[in-house]
Design a protein around this motif. Sequence first.
Motif, PDB file in Angstrom:
ATOM      1  N   ASN A 210     -49.802 -13.670 -16.199  1.00  0.00           N
ATOM      2  CA  ASN A 210     -50.665 -13.814 -17.375  1.00  0.00           C
ATOM      3  C   ASN A 210     -52.065 -14.292 -17.011  1.00  0.00           C
ATOM      4  O   ASN A 210     -53.050 -13.855 -17.597  1.00  0.00           O
ATOM      5  CB  ASN A 210     -50.029 -14.754 -18.396  1.00  0.00           C
ATOM      6  CG  ASN A 210     -48.810 -14.135 -19.046  1.00  0.00           C
ATOM      7  OD1 ASN A 210     -48.692 -12.919 -19.140  1.00  0.00           O
ATOM      8  ND2 ASN A 210     -47.885 -14.977 -19.482  1.00  0.00           N
ATOM      9  N   VAL A 211     -52.159 -15.203 -16.024  1.00  0.00           N
ATOM     10  CA  VAL A 211     -53.473 -15.666 -15.570  1.00  0.00           C
ATOM     11  C   VAL A 211     -54.245 -14.509 -14.939  1.00  0.00           C
ATOM     12  O   VAL A 211     -55.436 -14.316 -15.213  1.00  0.00           O
ATOM     13  CB  VAL A 211     -53.330 -16.847 -14.581  1.00  0.00           C
ATOM     14  CG1 VAL A 211     -54.649 -17.158 -13.905  1.00  0.00           C
ATOM     15  CG2 VAL A 211     -52.790 -18.083 -15.283  1.00  0.00           C
ATOM     16  N   LEU A 212     -53.577 -13.725 -14.111  1.00  0.00           N
ATOM     17  CA  LEU A 212     -54.240 -12.569 -13.499  1.00  0.00           C
ATOM     18  C   LEU A 212     -54.681 -11.564 -14.566  1.00  0.00           C
ATOM     19  O   LEU A 212     -55.785 -11.022 -14.505  1.00  0.00           O
ATOM     20  CB  LEU A 212     -53.306 -11.887 -12.499  1.00  0.00           C
ATOM     21  CG  LEU A 212     -53.038 -12.635 -11.202  1.00  0.00           C
ATOM     22  CD1 LEU A 212     -51.958 -11.934 -10.397  1.00  0.00           C
ATOM     23  CD2 LEU A 212     -54.305 -12.784 -10.388  1.00  0.00           C
ATOM     24  N   LYS A 213     -53.811 -11.333 -15.546  1.00  0.00           N
ATOM     25  CA  LYS A 213     -54.134 -10.385 -16.620  1.00  0.00           C
ATOM     26  C   LYS A 213     -55.350 -10.848 -17.420  1.00  0.00           C
ATOM     27  O   LYS A 213     -56.173 -10.043 -17.841  1.00  0.00           O
ATOM     28  CB  LYS A 213     -52.936 -10.225 -17.551  1.00  0.00           C
ATOM     29  CG  LYS A 213     -53.087  -9.081 -18.546  1.00  0.00           C
ATOM     30  CD  LYS A 213     -51.926  -9.002 -19.520  1.00  0.00           C
ATOM     31  CE  LYS A 213     -50.652  -8.637 -18.796  1.00  0.00           C
ATOM     32  NZ  LYS A 213     -49.511  -8.454 -19.713  1.00  0.00           N
ATOM     33  N   SER A 214     -55.495 -12.166 -17.596  1.00  0.00           N
ATOM     34  CA  SER A 214     -56.618 -12.690 -18.380  1.00  0.00           C
ATOM     35  C   SER A 214     -57.966 -12.449 -17.711  1.00  0.00           C
ATOM     36  O   SER A 214     -58.993 -12.459 -18.380  1.00  0.00           O
ATOM     37  CB  SER A 214     -56.425 -14.184 -18.651  1.00  0.00           C
ATOM     38  OG  SER A 214     -56.611 -14.941 -17.476  1.00  0.00           O
ATOM     39  N   VAL A 215     -57.973 -12.240 -16.402  1.00  0.00           N
ATOM     40  CA  VAL A 215     -59.230 -11.946 -15.703  1.00  0.00           C
ATOM     41  C   VAL A 215     -59.289 -10.486 -15.249  1.00  0.00           C
ATOM     42  O   VAL A 215     -60.109 -10.113 -14.417  1.00  0.00           O
ATOM     43  CB  VAL A 215     -59.457 -12.901 -14.507  1.00  0.00           C
ATOM     44  CG1 VAL A 215     -59.668 -14.320 -14.989  1.00  0.00           C
ATOM     45  CG2 VAL A 215     -58.337 -12.821 -13.496  1.00  0.00           C
ATOM     46  N   GLY A 216     -58.360  -9.677 -15.770  1.00  0.00           N
ATOM     47  CA  GLY A 216     -58.398  -8.246 -15.500  1.00  0.00           C
ATOM     48  C   GLY A 216     -57.784  -7.829 -14.182  1.00  0.00           C
ATOM     49  O   GLY A 216     -58.127  -6.769 -13.652  1.00  0.00           O
ATOM     50  N   LEU A 217     -56.891  -8.628 -13.628  1.00  0.00           N
ATOM     51  CA  LEU A 217     -56.261  -8.292 -12.362  1.00  0.00           C
ATOM     52  C   LEU A 217     -54.765  -8.081 -12.541  1.00  0.00           C
ATOM     53  O   LEU A 217     -54.178  -8.495 -13.530  1.00  0.00           O
ATOM     54  CB  LEU A 217     -56.491  -9.416 -11.340  1.00  0.00           C
ATOM     55  CG  LEU A 217     -57.940  -9.696 -10.973  1.00  0.00           C
ATOM     56  CD1 LEU A 217     -58.022 -10.933 -10.098  1.00  0.00           C
ATOM     57  CD2 LEU A 217     -58.554  -8.505 -10.277  1.00  0.00           C
TER      58      LEU A 217
END
Length: 109
Positions: free
Chosen positions: A34-41
Amino acid sequence: MGGDHHHHGPPYKVPDYRIYKVDANSPELLHIQNVLKSVGLKDPWMRNEVWRYHRDIIGPQNWSTRWGRLFFRKFPLGLALGIATALGFKGYDSYVGDGHDDHGHGGHH
């Protein structure tokens, strides 16, 4: 040399990564995803590690299981290594000497 002469496999079998997905059964990885998804990764290899965190395999995780694992699995080894190191230094110092000479306080060193 160094080969597998006795035909023993690895001490554990790593499950096929395709049977797992990052979900609520692996909350640590879900948080990272989820953290990666929040920055587009996106980490396409993350599901390779799900078996290490999956609650059906490792069981529920809370403070008592983590501290219990630390104390009962890690602490005895650390204590034994600490005692062995202290005894080793003490034995070495008694055999070689600790660098202090008991032949008076003045003059020669």
